[in-house]
Design a protein around this motif. Sequence first.
Motif, PDB file in Angstrom:
ATOM      1  N   GLY C  36     -21.393   1.124 -48.852  1.00  0.00           N
ATOM      2  CA  GLY C  36     -21.806   0.353 -47.882  1.00  0.00           C
ATOM      3  C   GLY C  36     -22.875   1.179 -47.166  1.00  0.00           C
ATOM      4  O   GLY C  36     -22.806   0.583 -45.845  1.00  0.00           O
ATOM      5  N   VAL C  39     -25.592  -0.624 -45.048  1.00  0.00           N
ATOM      6  CA  VAL C  39     -24.982  -1.279 -43.761  1.00  0.00           C
ATOM      7  C   VAL C  39     -25.020  -0.704 -42.608  1.00  0.00           C
ATOM      8  O   VAL C  39     -25.611  -1.238 -41.534  1.00  0.00           O
ATOM      9  CB  VAL C  39     -23.591  -1.830 -44.032  1.00  0.00           C
ATOM     10  CG1 VAL C  39     -23.051  -2.518 -42.881  1.00  0.00           C
ATOM     11  CG2 VAL C  39     -23.208  -2.604 -45.341  1.00  0.00           C
ATOM     12  N   SER C  40     -24.987   0.606 -42.496  1.00  0.00           N
ATOM     13  CA  SER C  40     -25.255   1.455 -41.326  1.00  0.00           C
ATOM     14  C   SER C  40     -26.643   1.606 -41.163  1.00  0.00           C
ATOM     15  O   SER C  40     -27.055   1.470 -39.899  1.00  0.00           O
ATOM     16  CB  SER C  40     -24.554   2.834 -41.720  1.00  0.00           C
ATOM     17  OG  SER C  40     -23.284   2.803 -41.840  1.00  0.00           O
ATOM     18  N   GLY C  42     -28.733  -0.783 -41.685  1.00  0.00           N
ATOM     19  CA  GLY C  42     -29.213  -2.143 -41.348  1.00  0.00           C
ATOM     20  C   GLY C  42     -28.693  -2.250 -39.865  1.00  0.00           C
ATOM     21  O   GLY C  42     -29.455  -3.171 -39.067  1.00  0.00           O
ATOM     22  N   ILE C  43     -27.580  -2.065 -39.643  1.00  0.00           N
ATOM     23  CA  ILE C  43     -27.015  -2.049 -38.163  1.00  0.00           C
ATOM     24  C   ILE C  43     -27.945  -1.382 -37.072  1.00  0.00           C
ATOM     25  O   ILE C  43     -28.156  -1.631 -36.199  1.00  0.00           O
ATOM     26  CB  ILE C  43     -25.607  -1.355 -38.153  1.00  0.00           C
ATOM     27  CG1 ILE C  43     -24.614  -2.298 -38.950  1.00  0.00           C
ATOM     28  CG2 ILE C  43     -25.108  -1.449 -36.730  1.00  0.00           C
ATOM     29  CD1 ILE C  43     -23.335  -1.878 -39.192  1.00  0.00           C
ATOM     30  N   THR C  92     -16.066  -0.906 -49.139  1.00  0.00           N
ATOM     31  CA  THR C  92     -17.481  -0.705 -48.666  1.00  0.00           C
ATOM     32  C   THR C  92     -18.446  -1.310 -49.571  1.00  0.00           C
ATOM     33  O   THR C  92     -19.456  -1.585 -48.748  1.00  0.00           O
ATOM     34  CB  THR C  92     -17.902   1.054 -48.878  1.00  0.00           C
ATOM     35  OG1 THR C  92     -17.505   1.265 -50.358  1.00  0.00           O
ATOM     36  CG2 THR C  92     -16.639   1.752 -47.967  1.00  0.00           C
ATOM     37  N   LEU C  95     -18.450  -4.711 -47.755  1.00  0.00           N
ATOM     38  CA  LEU C  95     -19.199  -4.660 -46.417  1.00  0.00           C
ATOM     39  C   LEU C  95     -20.310  -5.350 -46.540  1.00  0.00           C
ATOM     40  O   LEU C  95     -21.141  -5.779 -45.409  1.00  0.00           O
ATOM     41  CB  LEU C  95     -19.137  -3.246 -45.843  1.00  0.00           C
ATOM     42  CG  LEU C  95     -17.726  -2.511 -45.521  1.00  0.00           C
ATOM     43  CD1 LEU C  95     -17.887  -1.128 -44.826  1.00  0.00           C
ATOM     44  CD2 LEU C  95     -17.147  -3.555 -44.259  1.00  0.00           C
ATOM     45  N   ILE C  96     -20.943  -4.762 -47.711  1.00  0.00           N
ATOM     46  CA  ILE C  96     -22.531  -5.470 -47.625  1.00  0.00           C
ATOM     47  C   ILE C  96     -22.668  -6.732 -47.735  1.00  0.00           C
ATOM     48  O   ILE C  96     -23.345  -7.209 -46.953  1.00  0.00           O
ATOM     49  CB  ILE C  96     -23.001  -4.905 -49.354  1.00  0.00           C
ATOM     50  CG1 ILE C  96     -23.157  -3.482 -49.364  1.00  0.00           C
ATOM     51  CG2 ILE C  96     -24.473  -5.344 -49.745  1.00  0.00           C
ATOM     52  CD1 ILE C  96     -23.575  -2.802 -50.744  1.00  0.00           C
ATOM     53  N   ALA C  99     -22.020  -8.018 -44.136  1.00  0.00           N
ATOM     54  CA  ALA C  99     -23.015  -7.810 -43.392  1.00  0.00           C
ATOM     55  C   ALA C  99     -24.188  -8.837 -43.614  1.00  0.00           C
ATOM     56  O   ALA C  99     -24.707  -9.295 -42.840  1.00  0.00           O
ATOM     57  CB  ALA C  99     -23.619  -6.203 -43.686  1.00  0.00           C
ATOM     58  N   SER C 103     -25.274 -11.306 -40.620  1.00  0.00           N
ATOM     59  CA  SER C 103     -26.486 -11.393 -40.316  1.00  0.00           C
ATOM     60  C   SER C 103     -27.194 -12.895 -40.536  1.00  0.00           C
ATOM     61  O   SER C 103     -28.265 -12.964 -39.659  1.00  0.00           O
ATOM     62  CB  SER C 103     -27.307 -10.249 -40.831  1.00  0.00           C
ATOM     63  OG  SER C 103     -27.430 -10.268 -42.154  1.00  0.00           O
ATOM     64  N   THR C 185     -22.875   8.109 -40.867  1.00  0.00           N
ATOM     65  CA  THR C 185     -23.359   6.708 -40.365  1.00  0.00           C
ATOM     66  C   THR C 185     -24.295   6.719 -39.170  1.00  0.00           C
ATOM     67  O   THR C 185     -25.183   5.844 -38.818  1.00  0.00           O
ATOM     68  CB  THR C 185     -22.149   5.667 -39.992  1.00  0.00           C
ATOM     69  OG1 THR C 185     -21.280   6.316 -38.987  1.00  0.00           O
ATOM     70  CG2 THR C 185     -21.528   5.419 -41.419  1.00  0.00           C
ATOM     71  N   PHE C 207     -29.833  -5.625 -46.114  1.00  0.00           N
ATOM     72  CA  PHE C 207     -28.519  -5.305 -46.624  1.00  0.00           C
ATOM     73  C   PHE C 207     -28.506  -5.537 -48.248  1.00  0.00           C
ATOM     74  O   PHE C 207     -27.474  -5.100 -48.705  1.00  0.00           O
ATOM     75  CB  PHE C 207     -27.546  -6.158 -46.109  1.00  0.00           C
ATOM     76  CG  PHE C 207     -27.379  -5.839 -44.464  1.00  0.00           C
ATOM     77  CD1 PHE C 207     -26.906  -4.372 -44.044  1.00  0.00           C
ATOM     78  CD2 PHE C 207     -27.572  -6.969 -43.522  1.00  0.00           C
ATOM     79  CE1 PHE C 207     -26.643  -4.576 -42.457  1.00  0.00           C
ATOM     80  CE2 PHE C 207     -27.323  -6.731 -42.271  1.00  0.00           C
ATOM     81  CZ  PHE C 207     -26.986  -5.586 -41.796  1.00  0.00           C
TER      82      PHE C 207
END
Lengths: 247, 294, 283
Positions: C36, C39-40, C42-43, C92, C95-96, C99, C103, C185, C207
Motif C-alpha cells: 500500500g 496510499v501514502s 496519495g494521502i 496493505t 489499504l489500496i 483508499a 476517496s 510513509t 490509488f
Amino acid sequence: MLSLWKVSKTSGVFEHTKNSLLEFFSVCKSFGGVKAVDGCTFSVGNNTITSLIGPNGAGKTTIFNIISGLTKPDYGKIKLLDSEITGLPAYKIAQAGISRTFQLTKVFRNMTIRDNLLIAKKASDGEMKSALARVHLHKPLDMAAGELSYGQQRLLEIARAVLREHKLLALDEPTAGVNPQIRQELKAILRGLKEKGNTVLLIEHDMEFVMNISDEVIVLNEGRVLKRGKPQDIVKDKEVLEAYLGK
Amino acid sequence: MPSILPQLIINGLIAGSIYALAAAGFALVYYVVKFQYFSHGAMIAAGAYFFFLFANVLGLSFAIAGILAIACTIIITLAVNYLVYLPLRKRKATSNVMLITSVVLLMFFSSLILALFGSSTKTLVLGSEGQIFDFGLFTITSLQAYIIFFAIALFFVLYLIMKKTRIGKAMRALADNKSVAQVVGINPERVYTYVFIISGAFAAVSGILVGLEQNLYPKMGVIIIIKGFISSVVGGLGSVPGSVIGGFFIGLIENVGVWYLPTGYKDLISFSVMILFLLLRPQGILGVKLRDDT
Amino acid sequence: MIHEFFIQDFTWFFIYLIIVLSFNLAFGFTGMVNLGHMVSVGIGAYTSALLTLNGVPWYIALLAAGIIACVIGTIIAAITVRLKGDYFQIVTLGLIFIAIAVSRNWISLTRGALGLPGVPDIIRSNFYYMLFTMVLSLMALWFVYWLTNSETGKIFQAIRDDETATAILGKNTYFYKVLSLAISTFLAGIAGGLMVHQINFVDPSIFDLEQFIIILFMLIVGGLASIKGSILGVFLLFALIDLLRFLVVRPELIGPVRQMALLLILLLVLIYRPKGIFGKVDI
C-alpha cells in the motif's frame, strides 16, 4: 564439587543453592493439546556447563524457546538471577543477559560478517576478529554471511552469541553439521568460556560431546525432567537408558 | 424500512454466490499449492470474455460457447502455471515473490483485455431476458436463481471431488504434508495440474455467471478476486469450505450493510471486516490453523 | 535552454525517485512488503492539494503532506506489523481498495471521482520546479543512504534477514519495523505533495493498482535494498515509456501496451532474476 541440586520428584518443588543462575519452575506449555513441556523444574548453576538431553520430542527446543522468550509458557516461572523473566518479550530477555543460538542457524544472510556481529555488539574490528578466531572462523569481515558454508554459519552464530554481553549462553545443538575437527575445538571453546566465568546451557545429541564437557546433565522425556546428575551417573542410569532405547 | 430486508438478504445471497465461487477457486490453489493465487481473477475475466467472444461475437449457442469458454480458460490457466508458476516453484521462490507475481499477472491480463476488447463495458445478451419472480417480500430473476443454483451445485461437485476421488485425496494429502505425500508416491506437479484444471473451470463458470449478472469490463477480474480473496480470509485462508462460507458471509454483510451506509461504502465494509478478522480472528470463521513461518 | 519535454520528464524522475527510495527503505531494506505504499503517496497528494486550495502556504502544505501520511502510516503499522505470515502484505494490499473507496465516497472532502483540480503551483517556472524536486530528491537520496548505513539501518536489514535472530540479539524489532514504515510513509507523503503540485490535480485514480505497478517495476527491476538500483529502476521506466511513446502509433493502445510491456518485463525479472539488476537480496 558439591551437588547443587535436590529435586523432589513428587511435588516438583526444589531447593537450590545461591549459586543458580537460571531457575525454571513448574513450566508447562502445550501446543494444540499436546504437552510439549509438562511441569518442568530445574535450574542452571552459575559458571557451569549444563546439558539438556533427551529423545526427539522431549521438549528441549521448546524449553529453549521459553527461556529466550520466543514462546510464552502456559504456566510456571523463569528467573534469571534474582529477576523474573517469565513472559517478557524476546528482546528484553536478551537484554537481561541470555544469548542463544538455534538448531537451524539464523545468521543474517544478506549482511556481511561484520554487520552480523555489529547487531550483537558495537565492537571494534579487532574485537570481532578475535571473537571469530575463538571459534576458528577465519574469514574476512566483509564477506557476506550467506556465502559461508553451513558449518561456518553455525560458528558465526556462536561467535555472535558469545560476543554479546551475556550471563547465560544457550546453545541449541552447536555440533550439528560441524566437522569432527571443529567439534573437538568447540569443546575447547566451551571449556575456555567456562574458565572465563561463563555459564553455558546446551542442547546436544552427541553423547560423547555431552559426557565430555558437562558438569551437569538434565535428561528430559515427554516434557518432564527424567533425571539429572553428573554425566558419569547419567550414563549408568537405567531409566535414562530405557527412555532412549525404549523408543 | 424493514420490508426491504428480505430483498437485501436475497441480494446478499446472489453476491455471495459469486464471491464464494471466486473464493473457492482461489482457496483451492492456496490450500494445495500454497500461494496467494490472485491471478485467479484474471482467469475469471478470461472466462467471461471468452464466453462473450463465442456467444455474442461469433454467435454460437450458449451451451457450446460455455463449453468452449471453459476449455479455453483451462488452457490459459495451465499455460500460466507452466510458464510462470512452475519455474517459480522450481526455484523455491518465497511467498512474497509468488504473491507479487500473481498480482502482476492479474494486472497483465486486465491490460491485455483492455488492448483486445477496448475499455467499453460489454453486455452478454441472453436469448430471452429471463423471468422476474415476485414473491412479495422480494423479487429475483430467473438468472439470479440460476446463479445461486449453479454455485451450490459446483460446490457440491467440488466437495465430491475432494472427498471421494483419488485425485481429491491426493490433493488433501499434499495440502497436509507435501513431503509425506511425496514419500507415499504422490507426484505434486501432476496433482497441481489437476488443481489448476479445476480452478480454471471454476474461473470460467464464475466469469460467465458474473458476466450475465453484471457486465464485462477489463478490470472485472481485479474487483472479483479482491472480493473472493476477502471471503477466503474471512472464512479461513487455506480452507475451501471456509472460503465458500466466507463468500456468502461477505455478500450478506455488504448488502445488508447498505441498509445503514451509502452504496459506495460496500467495499469499505468488506475490507473493514477482513481487517477485523485478520486482527482478531486470523484463523477465519472455520478456524483454520495459522501457517507458522518460523 | 532545455526542452520542455525533458524538464517534465526530469521532474517526474525526481518525484518518483523519492517514492521508490522510500518504498525500498521499507520493502528492500526492512523486508516489509508494503503493497500500500501508493496510499501514502496519495494521502500526501490529497493533503497538500486540500491545504493549498484553502490558502495554506505551500511549504506548510508540503510538510503536512509528509506528516499526515506518516501519522496514518504509523498508526496502521503499529496495528498491522505484528501480523504473521503473509497477512501484513494482505492488509496493505487491502489499504489500496479502502483508499479508493474513501476517496471516491468522502465527497465533502475529496469531491469524489471528480477529483481536485486547480491545485496551485509551488513555483511557476517548470524549470525551477524541476530544480526544486531535484534538491529534495537529492536530500532524500542522501538521507536514505545515511540511514541504511547507520546502526538503525543495519537493524532494519537484520530484521529483513531474520526477525527472530534480531530479537534474540536484544533489538525491539516491533519498534524498528514501525520506525521504518514511519520514515518510509513520511517520504512518500512528501513525494505525493510534489506530485500534486506538478500536475495541479488529484483524483482517486492515484490509488489505482496501475500506479502501484509503476513503482513496483522501478523497485524490483532496479533491485531491492540497492540505492543505485532504485535510481536505475526509475530511469529505466521513464526510458521505456518514452520509447513506447514513439513506437506505438495508435493512441488508444498506448495505455494498455505500456502497461503490458511493464508487466511483462516485471514478470520476467520476477521469474528469472528476482534480485533485479543491482539488487542484493531475495525477498
